[in-house]
Design a protein around this motif. Structure first.
Motif, PDB file in Angstrom:
ATOM      1  N   UNK A  18      -1.836   7.254  10.152  1.00 53.25           N
ATOM      2  CA  UNK A  18      -2.143   7.334   8.732  1.00 53.25           C
ATOM      3  C   UNK A  18      -0.919   7.878   8.017  1.00 53.25           C
ATOM      4  N   UNK A  19      -0.476   7.215   6.954  1.00 53.05           N
ATOM      5  CA  UNK A  19       0.676   7.708   6.213  1.00 53.05           C
ATOM      6  C   UNK A  19       1.390   6.578   5.508  1.00 53.05           C
ATOM      7  N   UNK A  20       2.536   6.868   4.892  1.00 60.16           N
ATOM      8  CA  UNK A  20       3.319   5.822   4.231  1.00 60.16           C
ATOM      9  C   UNK A  20       3.757   4.783   5.264  1.00 60.16           C
ATOM     10  N   UNK A  21       3.739   3.519   4.867  1.00 61.07           N
ATOM     11  CA  UNK A  21       4.016   2.430   5.797  1.00 61.07           C
ATOM     12  C   UNK A  21       5.340   2.647   6.518  1.00 61.07           C
ATOM     13  N   UNK A  22       6.346   3.136   5.779  1.00 64.36           N
ATOM     14  CA  UNK A  22       7.677   3.318   6.324  1.00 64.36           C
ATOM     15  C   UNK A  22       7.652   4.225   7.574  1.00 64.36           C
ATOM     16  N   UNK A  23       6.769   5.226   7.513  1.00 66.18           N
ATOM     17  CA  UNK A  23       6.716   6.176   8.630  1.00 66.18           C
ATOM     18  C   UNK A  23       5.757   5.742   9.730  1.00 66.18           C
ATOM     19  N   UNK A  48       0.830  -1.198   0.000  1.00 70.21           N
ATOM     20  CA  UNK A  48       0.000   0.000   0.000  1.00 70.21           C
ATOM     21  C   UNK A  48       0.868   1.253   0.000  1.00 70.21           C
ATOM     22  N   UNK A  49       0.430   2.278  -0.725  1.00 67.47           N
ATOM     23  CA  UNK A  49       1.126   3.560  -0.667  1.00 67.47           C
ATOM     24  C   UNK A  49       0.883   4.211   0.683  1.00 67.47           C
ATOM     25  N   UNK A  50      -0.353   4.058   1.161  1.00 72.66           N
ATOM     26  CA  UNK A  50      -0.710   4.659   2.440  1.00 72.66           C
ATOM     27  C   UNK A  50      -1.347   3.603   3.337  1.00 72.66           C
ATOM     28  N   UNK A  51      -0.924   3.632   4.602  1.00 70.81           N
ATOM     29  CA  UNK A  51      -1.541   2.755   5.594  1.00 70.81           C
ATOM     30  C   UNK A  51      -2.488   3.583   6.447  1.00 70.81           C
ATOM     31  N   UNK A  52      -3.672   3.019   6.709  1.00 72.38           N
ATOM     32  CA  UNK A  52      -4.575   3.645   7.661  1.00 72.38           C
ATOM     33  C   UNK A  52      -4.764   2.636   8.783  1.00 72.38           C
ATOM     34  N   UNK A  53      -4.269   2.953   9.966  1.00 74.34           N
ATOM     35  CA  UNK A  53      -4.394   2.030  11.092  1.00 74.34           C
ATOM     36  C   UNK A  53      -5.595   2.433  11.924  1.00 74.34           C
ATOM     37  N   UNK A  54      -6.486   1.493  12.137  1.00 75.06           N
ATOM     38  CA  UNK A  54      -7.689   1.780  12.914  1.00 75.06           C
ATOM     39  C   UNK A  54      -7.719   0.973  14.193  1.00 75.06           C
TER      40      UNK A  54
END
Lengths: 361, 272
Positions: free
Chosen positions: B234-239, B220-226
């Motif tokens: 929320x943001x790039x997985x790396x960060x 994924x380009x962006x991860x949203x953790x809920x």
């Protein structure tokens, strides 16, 4: 191996062949043509064969327009006044039951769903009994109307029940409401019958489904009902087939499952109500015709509806002709013949592995 | 751009982002999603991750118009999805449910054709446009040579690519996927996720719910953790991915390693 396939497919430039299932499905098309031709032959046979003393060849002469045959009043009575209306009614009843059964099986996702499921048959029976007992109904036409009103009323109440409360509009709710109300009407019918002997005698003949004694004019008021039922059925083909993806799947494709279900149940009411009004309760046909149709069409909904209607019409004519000749000169009721054939067939279906592929979820 | 009369042609298949504003949704007595905001650009893959019951499925269902939110809006491009008719909404958003139900004995081509339903109507039957869309969906998913086969006779991986083809044939700018790899082994799962990346690269907005944090981080380009109905990161997985996040989401201690190729985070749970 899979990955290799994937790399080979796109970008190749040439169009890989996609089976032309979006166009007409060949076997379905052929079956429809064959069944239509067969129906034509059976209609003619149905006009030629009868209980009476008029010989086959004379009836043939009459159909060909032979002046001598046309002048024969007795022959005219047999062909035009007795056999023609029965034949018309057989086709109407067959098409109605075939299409209604097919619709109901698709909408409930139950391959054993039958047209009586919405309480139509029990409601019609109750209507007839009411008419006989309290309104002095005598003519077959009046009985037909009472059956029609009873069937429609019962089915409408079932739909109303199914549309309210929790899980409104689910197939299960429809089936439960149908069987509960059907049982209620059955009980009411029995109650009235037990208290009035004269009604019981007449009712006995009605409840054994038959096409004997039908007149052409009896079919007129039902023609528009059946036409509307068929139109709704065919307008619902795409949304109905999408229900096979589950309610969420259908919604994601822009359909409204609950609305589709009620439109279809309305069509079933019109069709099954008309059929029971014309011929009394006829079991098995609405169950077996869709099943037979599916063996040819597979999951194609439009094909299923067409073939199911045609198959049921053919079977209905055959059964009605047999009804006239099996124990000539007496009549065997169509429903009895169909039950004799239908029972064993049903057992065979239930035992065969095919049942699991007949549209169950 | 030439103006066309059909709404089908007017809704482009790509280029519309997805915006979720203050979305709250739940069930009687329970709030499953509490005020979620999301901004998904076109051409990217976004993955929602989180523990069971964190509200990610409800969020997806609310976006897909399968679960009516209590408040908040979902926009595909400039249109409020819940204000559109169901059919119009299906022109903008396609959904692949977690364990989709297949019609009995359906062929692959037959299944993919279902994707064209929103574009058809009583008086608009099968068209060349539909045939083109089905063909390109089959080709994009590498299922063209399976078109005549029965779906129930294929392997799990093949089947999932066929379902994806159905969703692509719908030609919507937004594609929602609910656990697209949950029933697949590692190889086939990766295959499907690669395909998902291609779909996004074609300009669509892809939002998927994933169980597997590692796969989400990689694809994924962006991860949203809920967690508990709210977006906690929320943001790039790396960060985004950290030991703290894993602890917060799943309640376990874990180390985060870096994948050799692209530095994407790898979660390694510690053994007690």
């Amino acid at each position: 191996m899979l990955v290799a396939q994937e790399e080979a497919a796109p970008g190749a430039g040439s169009d890989p062949p996609i089976p032309a299932a979006a166009k007409a499905h060949r076997p379905t098309l052929w079956a429809a043509l064959a069944l239509t031709a067969l129906l034509g032959v059976l209609v003619i046979l149905s006009l030629l064969i009868g209980t009476g003393s008029s010989p086959f060849a004379r009836a043939w002469d009459y159909l060909l327009g032979d002046p001598a045959a046309r002048a024969d009043a007795q022959l005219r009575l047999a062909v035009v006044d007795v056999r023609l209306p029965r034949t018309i009614a057989a086709v109407m009843v067959g098409v109605s039951l075939g299409v209604a059964g097919c619709l109901l099986q698709a909408v409930t996702r139950n391959p054993l769903a039958e047209t009586g499921l919405l309480g139509v048959n029990n409601g019609a029976a109750f209507g007839v009994v009411l008419g006989l007992t309290y309104f002095g109904v005598k003519s077959p036409f009046a009985m037909l109307l009472w059956a029609l009103v009873g069937g429609m009323a019962a089915s409408s109440v079932v739909l109303l029940l199914a549309a309210t409360g929790r899980a409104a509009g689910s197939p299960l709710r429809l089936v439960l409401a149908g069987s509960a109300l059907g049982a209620t009407f059955h009980g009411l019918t029995s109650y009235v019958l037990l208290s009035t002997q004269s009604t019981f005698d007449t009712f006995r003949y009605w409840t054994i489904g038959s096409l004997a004694g039908i007149e052409t004019s009896d079919t007129y008021p039902l023609l528009p009902l059946i036409a509307v039922g068929l139109l709704v059925a065919f307008a619902c083909v795409r949304p109905l087939s999408a229900l096979a993806l589950g309610d969420d799947g259908a919604r994601a494709l822009g359909h409204r499952p609950t609305r589709v279900r009620f439109a279809v149940a309305g069509a079933v009411t019109l069709l099954a109500g008309s059929a029971v009004a014309l011929a009394g309760p006829i079991a098995f046909l609405g169950l077996l015709a869709p099943y037979a149709a599916r063996t040819v069409t597979g999951p194609r909904m439009a094909g299923q509806l067409v073939l199911s209607g045609l198959i049921a019409a053919n079977v209905m004519i055959v059964a009605d002709v047999l009804a006239r000749v099996v124990i000539r000169p007496w009549e065997t009721p169509v429903s009895v013949l169909l039950a004799l054939v239908g029972g064993p067939l049903l057992i065979w279906i239930a035992r065969s592995s095919r049942m699991s592929t007949a549209g169950a979820a | 751009m030439t103006k066309t009369t059909t709404d089908v042609a007017a809704s482009p298949a790509t280029g519309l982002g997805l915006t979720v504003e203050a979305l709250t949704a739940g069930y009687p007595g329970r709030t499953a999603v509490a005020g979620v905001d999301l901004e998904l650009p076109a051409g990217e893959v976004t993955a929602i991750v989180g523990p069971n019951g964190c509200g990610k499925s409800t969020l997806l269902r609310a976006i897909a118009r399968l679960h009516k939110p209590d408040s908040g809006t979902v926009r595909a491009g400039d249109a409020d999805v819940w204000q559109l008719t169901r059919r119009r909404a299906a022109h903008r958003i396609a959904l692949l449910p977690q364990s989709p139900q297949a019609p009995e004995a359906v062929t692959v081509a037959g299944l993919v054709r279902y994707g064209r339903h929103p574009h058809q109507g009583l008086f608009r039957q099968w068209s060349r446009e539909d045939e083109r869309a089905v063909r390109s969906a089959l080709e994009a998913t590498g299922t063209a040579e399976l078109a005549g086969r029965r779906l129930d006779q294929l392997s799990g991986g093949q089947r999932q690519r066929c379902w994806l083809a159905m969703v692509l044939a719908q030609e919507t700018p937004v594609v929602l996927l609910d656990e697209p790899t949950s029933a697949l082994d590692l190889g086939h799962g990766v295959e499907v996720l690669e395909l998902v990346r291609e779909v996004a690269a074609g300009g669509r907005t892809v939002l998927m719910v994933l169980h597997d944090l590692a796969a989400a981080a990689r694809y994924a380009d962006t991860l949203v953790a809920m967690n508990d109905g709210r977006v906690v990161a929320q943001g790039p997985a790396r960060e985004v991915v950290s030991s703290e996040l894993v602890k917060e989401l799943y309640g376990i201690e874990a180390d985060i390693l870096r994948a050799p190729g692209d530095d994407s985070p790898v979660v390694v749970p510690r053994r007690g």
